[in-house]
Design a protein around this motif. Structure first.
Motif, mmCIF file in Angstrom:
data_model
loop_
_atom_site.group_PDB
_atom_site.id
_atom_site.type_symbol
_atom_site.label_atom_id
_atom_site.label_comp_id
_atom_site.label_asym_id
_atom_site.label_seq_id
_atom_site.Cartn_x
_atom_site.Cartn_y
_atom_site.Cartn_z
ATOM 1 N N PHE A 42 34.152 39.226 45.995
ATOM 2 C CA PHE A 42 35.276 38.543 46.618
ATOM 3 C C PHE A 42 34.780 37.333 47.398
ATOM 4 O O PHE A 42 33.671 37.362 47.940
ATOM 5 N N PRO A 43 35.604 36.291 47.496
ATOM 6 C CA PRO A 43 35.196 35.156 48.340
ATOM 7 C C PRO A 43 34.938 35.645 49.766
ATOM 8 O O PRO A 43 35.722 36.420 50.313
ATOM 9 N N PRO A 44 33.824 35.218 50.376
ATOM 10 C CA PRO A 44 33.449 35.750 51.693
ATOM 11 C C PRO A 44 34.386 35.344 52.831
ATOM 12 O O PRO A 44 34.411 35.996 53.859
ATOM 13 N N ARG A 53 45.919 38.243 47.340
ATOM 14 C CA ARG A 53 45.453 39.014 46.185
ATOM 15 C C ARG A 53 45.102 38.125 44.992
ATOM 16 O O ARG A 53 44.232 38.447 44.187
ATOM 17 N N HIS A 54 45.762 36.968 44.861
ATOM 18 C CA HIS A 54 45.487 36.063 43.746
ATOM 19 C C HIS A 54 44.017 35.602 43.745
ATOM 20 O O HIS A 54 43.480 35.255 42.702
ATOM 21 N N VAL A 59 37.169 37.335 40.065
ATOM 22 C CA VAL A 59 35.957 37.953 40.580
ATOM 23 C C VAL A 59 35.311 38.810 39.501
ATOM 24 O O VAL A 59 35.941 39.186 38.520
ATOM 25 N N THR A 60 34.057 39.111 39.701
ATOM 26 C CA THR A 60 33.337 39.975 38.774
ATOM 27 C C THR A 60 32.739 41.140 39.546
ATOM 28 O O THR A 60 32.638 41.113 40.772
#
Length: 136
Positions: A42-44, A53-54, A59-60
């Motif tokens: 997730f972006p930090p 949520r978008h 993400v991986t």
């Protein structure tokens, strides 16, 4: 911190039998199927909630070994033994969140010279952080 669902246990048992079929019953106790925990990258700077949520669309799944820069070489690699290398991977840093074992494997390991997997060890905690093991 890892949830063990009935599906996880069922997958472990299925894959353990598959390993036995691939290497034969005599060699099967030299291998154990591990459960490797992954996380999402997730972006930090974002707290995930219904409005953000978008941000999770692209993400991986990553293993914690991949979070380091540069990545740990061969942190995930094919199992070196054939025929397992065609279907299975192993972690070069043998860190696992948990271990599962069948009764058959525990009995085989108990009788194996030098293997002390069946012996429970109370690992001491760090002095500054008792919840964090000082070893292992």
């Amino acid at each position: 911190d890892i949830r063990v669902s009935p599906r996880t246990v069922a997958a472990y048992l299925t894959e353990t039998e598959r390993v036995k079929e691939l290497v034969g019953p005599q060699k099967a106790s030299s291998f154990n199927v591990g459960v490797v925990r992954y996380e999402y990258n997730f972006p930090p700077d974002i707290i995930i909630n219904d409005k953000t949520r978008h941000a999770t669309q692209n993400v991986t799944r990553v293993y914690w070994e991949h979070a380091w820069k540069p990545a740990i070489p061969k942190s995930v690699d094919a199992v070196p033994q054939k025929p397992l290398s065609d279907s299975y991977v192993h972690m070069s840093n043998h860190h696992q969140g948990m271990f599962l074992a069948t009764r058959e494997l525990l009995l085989a390991w108990k009788d194996r010279s030098g293997c002390e997997f069946n012996l429970v060890k109370n690992r001491p905690g760090l002095k500054n952080n008792p919840g964090q093991p000082a070893e292992g």
